[in-house]
Design an enzyme around this catalytic site. Structure first.
Site: not given
Ligand code: FAD
Length: 328
Positions: A146, A175, A196, A200, A244, A305-306
């Site tokens: 990660d 990121q 991946r 970020g 997502h 963070r979530r």
């Molecule tokens: C498999 C995976 C591994 C990851 N690994 C890392 C890592 O190593 N380092 C790092 O910095 N970050 C990591 N992340 C987190 C990532 O950087 C984002 O902070 C996170 O995925 C939210 O961004 P998003 O792309 O989903 O889109 P966003 O623009 O944040 O969200 C888009 C939509 O997704 C849904 N959504 C997003 N987050 C949530 C949530 N918490 N609860 C409910 N619905 C949500 C909502 O419908 C939202 O409108 C990881 C994420 C995933 C999926």
């Protein structure tokens, strides 16, 4: 810059996001909130459970739905060597479980959980223990490192490069919010190592990262297109697109369809407990989906963070805790 509360399904308010991310790195708050049973129940939406058995149950259910997984033993920023060893031991246990149960899962880990704050050589030594155990399994589970806050980016990439020379089934995370990422992606493409790609999740200064969500989204789009470029894929790259975001996911689907790229040339990745509907819809459409499944006791920073990503989660959780409190 707007600091008003987010509209439902709109981007998180920058101020609230900052506050939650700031709280995520407070050990005092962490100790306090981690002790609350109600908070643990709220975190349970994103965390498989405290024990490896809980995670295995989730992995089996995902497997039945045609999904892959990556197991994450929660923990970060340990300050004692003993804790770093214990974190690595937990991964050895996870790899043994994946092997014993024949699960379609890799592992994801954080180098600060393996002692990076005590020195890069400490984290690398523990990482090598994990990679050696993974290499003995058949099939060899993929080990994903990660990416944490920017203080660790360069050091994480350097450790990744050193271990990759000995263990091919290891990968790293890029990121999209960091300015440097376009250059990092080019280096990985040249090496044939599929990262991946995520947006970020940490609090970063505007000198090194895009503060506006629209810019982060645009960067994600550009970098994903780069990873899915025919020359990258024909060089053997297998990218993982972790998001997502339905708009980005639709864009990727159109991009690959227009270029005749096979849906098994890459995978989408999502977090346990987030957009299960979208995870299932992608599988139904023939795409590969890997779910990141965290488990363990150190859930506080991950949970915060979530919440920072989607403050509606906070409202939902506060509302249910309030109702529960009144019902007692
Ligand atoms: C498999 C995976 C591994 C990851 N690994 C890392 C890592 O190593 N380092 C790092 O910095 N970050 C990591 N992340 C987190 C990532 O950087 C984002 O902070 C996170 O995925 C939210 O961004 P998003 O792309 O989903 O889109 P966003 O623009 O944040 O969200 C888009 C939509 O997704 C849904 N959504 C997003 N987050 C949530 C949530 N918490 N609860 C409910 N619905 C949500 C909502 O419908 C939202 O409108 C990881 C994420 C995933 C999926």
């Amino acid at each position: 810059m707007s600091t008003s509360p987010s509209a439902p399904d709109g981007p998180p308010s920058p101020l609230l996001r900052k506050a939650l991310l700031f709280m995520s790195s407070s050990p005092r708050l962490g100790r306090w909130i981690s002790g609350s049973r109600l908070a643990w129940r709220a975190a349970g939406r994103f965390v498989a459970g405290e024990r490896i058995e809980d995670a295995v149950r989730v992995l089996k259910a995902l497997g039945e739905q045609g999904m892959r997984a990556s197991l994450d033993h929660l923990g970060e920023n340990v300050s004692r060597l003993e804790e770093a060893r214990q974190a690595a031991d937990a991964y050895l246990e996870a790899i043994a479980a994946i092997r014993r149960e024949g699960l379609r899962s890799g592992v994801s880990l954080k180098l600060t959980a393996l002692g990076m704050d005590l020195g890069d050589e400490v984290a690398e030594a523990q990482l090598r223990r994990i990679l050696a155990a993974a290499a003995e399994a058949e099939p060899v589970p993929f080990v994903r490192i990660d990416m944490e806050g920017s203080a660790y980016t360069e050091r994480t990439l350097a450790i990744f490069q050193r271990v990759r020379a000995d263990y091919p089934r290891v990968g790293v995370v890029i990121q999209a919010y960091l300015f440097r990422s376009a250059g990092d992606i080019e280096r990985l493409i040249a090496q044939g190592s599929g990262p991946r790609l995520c947006k970020g999740a940490y609090l970063e200064p505007p000198e090194i990262a895009w503060p506006a969500k629209a810019d982060v989204d645009a960067s994600y789009r550009r970098l994903s297109e780069r990873l899915l470029a025919p020359e990258a894929l024909t060089a053997g790259l297998y990218p993982a697109l972790a998001t997502h975001d339905p708009v980005i996911i639709d864009h990727v689907k159109q991009w690959v369809r227009a270029r005749g790229i096979s849906p098994d040339a890459f995978e989408f990745q999502m977090l346990h407990g987030v957009r299960r509907d979208l995870q299932q819809a992608l599988v139904r459409d023939g795409y590969r989906v890997r779910v990141y499944v965290p488990y363990g006791k150190q859930w506080y920073p991950y949970f915060m963070r979530r919440l920072a990503e989607r403050p509606e989660n906070l409202t939902f959780i506060l509302r249910s805790l309030f109702h529960e409190g009144r019902a007692r």
